[in-house]
Design an enzyme around this catalytic site. Structure first.
Site, short mmCIF file in Angstrom:
data_model
loop_
_atom_site.label_atom_id
_atom_site.label_comp_id
_atom_site.label_asym_id
_atom_site.label_seq_id
_atom_site.Cartn_x
_atom_site.Cartn_y
_atom_site.Cartn_z
N ASP A 13 0.87 -1.18 0.00
CA ASP A 13 0.00 0.00 0.00
C ASP A 13 0.90 1.23 0.00
O ASP A 13 1.78 1.36 0.87
CB ASP A 13 -0.89 0.00 1.25
CG ASP A 13 -1.82 1.20 1.29
OD1 ASP A 13 -2.68 1.32 0.39
OD2 ASP A 13 -1.68 2.04 2.20
N GLU A 97 -1.47 -1.39 -5.85
CA GLU A 97 -2.73 -0.88 -6.37
C GLU A 97 -2.44 -0.29 -7.75
O GLU A 97 -1.38 0.30 -7.96
CB GLU A 97 -3.25 0.26 -5.51
CG GLU A 97 -3.76 -0.16 -4.17
CD GLU A 97 -4.01 1.07 -3.32
OE1 GLU A 97 -5.15 1.28 -2.93
OE2 GLU A 97 -3.05 1.81 -3.06
N ASP A 177 -3.30 1.26 6.88
CA ASP A 177 -2.48 0.95 5.70
C ASP A 177 -2.10 -0.54 5.65
O ASP A 177 -2.00 -1.13 4.58
CB ASP A 177 -1.22 1.81 5.66
CG ASP A 177 -1.54 3.30 5.59
OD1 ASP A 177 -2.66 3.65 5.16
OD2 ASP A 177 -0.68 4.11 5.97
#
Ligand SMILES: [Zn+2]
Length: 210
Positions: A13, A97, A177
């Site tokens: 992340d 991501e 996170d």
């Protein structure tokens, strides 16, 4: 596609405070020397904006800004090279991501989005090193990764200020996170298992090289 031991998959992340939070629980912050160089650059840019057009002082301020710009860029690349090396050495499958590339390109010329550039570069560097090492980088859909409970799957609404994920259903209480990185890892592994491997690295590589 090569079979990957789930034990050797890591979810990443990316963020502002910590540049990365990993599904292993580890985090990495932006190094202090880098943050300081960025601040110096911001001060120099402010100075430049106050100088009279066409003046000698403005010329000098311009040179200073461009030198600091280069320094920041070099420090950033050096740091991101080390961080991407660490990621590739520690796992066979690295899952990020899929950042909103359109958003990043739209804001290309805004200095305040310098952090976004760091994220894009980190992914790009990791893809490069992974390809050489015969390892894999997956990009997964970023929707809900910070809201979803990584243990039971329900959506737990939060604002950007909420730093902790606290699930009212299963009671999971972890850093937000860290929770996101676990969701990213799950999505990446699920995508590979179903053959839907997300966005391929090479396709987006060009768009990410800011
Ligand atoms: Zn839960």
């Amino acid at each position: 596609m090569p079979r990957i031991d789930p034990q050797k998959a890591v979810g990443v992340d990316v963020g502002l405070k910590n540049i990365v939070a990993l599904s292993t629980g580890e985090t990495t912050q932006y190094p202090r020397y880098y943050v300081q160089a960025e601040k110096k650059l911001a001060v120099a840019q402010r100075d430049l904006s106050r100088k009279k057009k066409g003046s000698n002082n403005r010329q000098k301020a311009k040179i200073k800004v461009s030198r600091l710009h280069e320094k920041v860029r070099n420090l950033r690349d050096e740091f991101l090279n080390k961080l991407s090396r660490k990621l590739v050495d520690s796992a066979d499958l690295i899952i990020f991501e899929n950042l909103d590339i359109n958003y990043m390109l739209k804001n290309h010329h805004l200095a305040k989005h310098i952090q976004d550039h760091a994220w894009g570069k980190l992914i790009q560097f990791t893809q490069c090193k992974a390809a050489k090492a015969g390892k894999v980088v997956e990009l997964v859909n970023a929707r809900y990764t910070s809201l979803k409970c990584s243990r039971c799957g329900i959506i737990v609404p939060k604002t950007l200020a909420d730093r902790v994920h606290l699930c009212p259903k299963c009671g999971l209480k972890i850093d937000r996170d860290f929770n996101a990185s676990l969701n990213i890892r799950t999505l990446g592994l699920r995508g590979r298992a179903s053959g839907d491997a997300g966005v391929s690295g090479s396709m987006k590589q060009e768009a990410l090289s800011l």
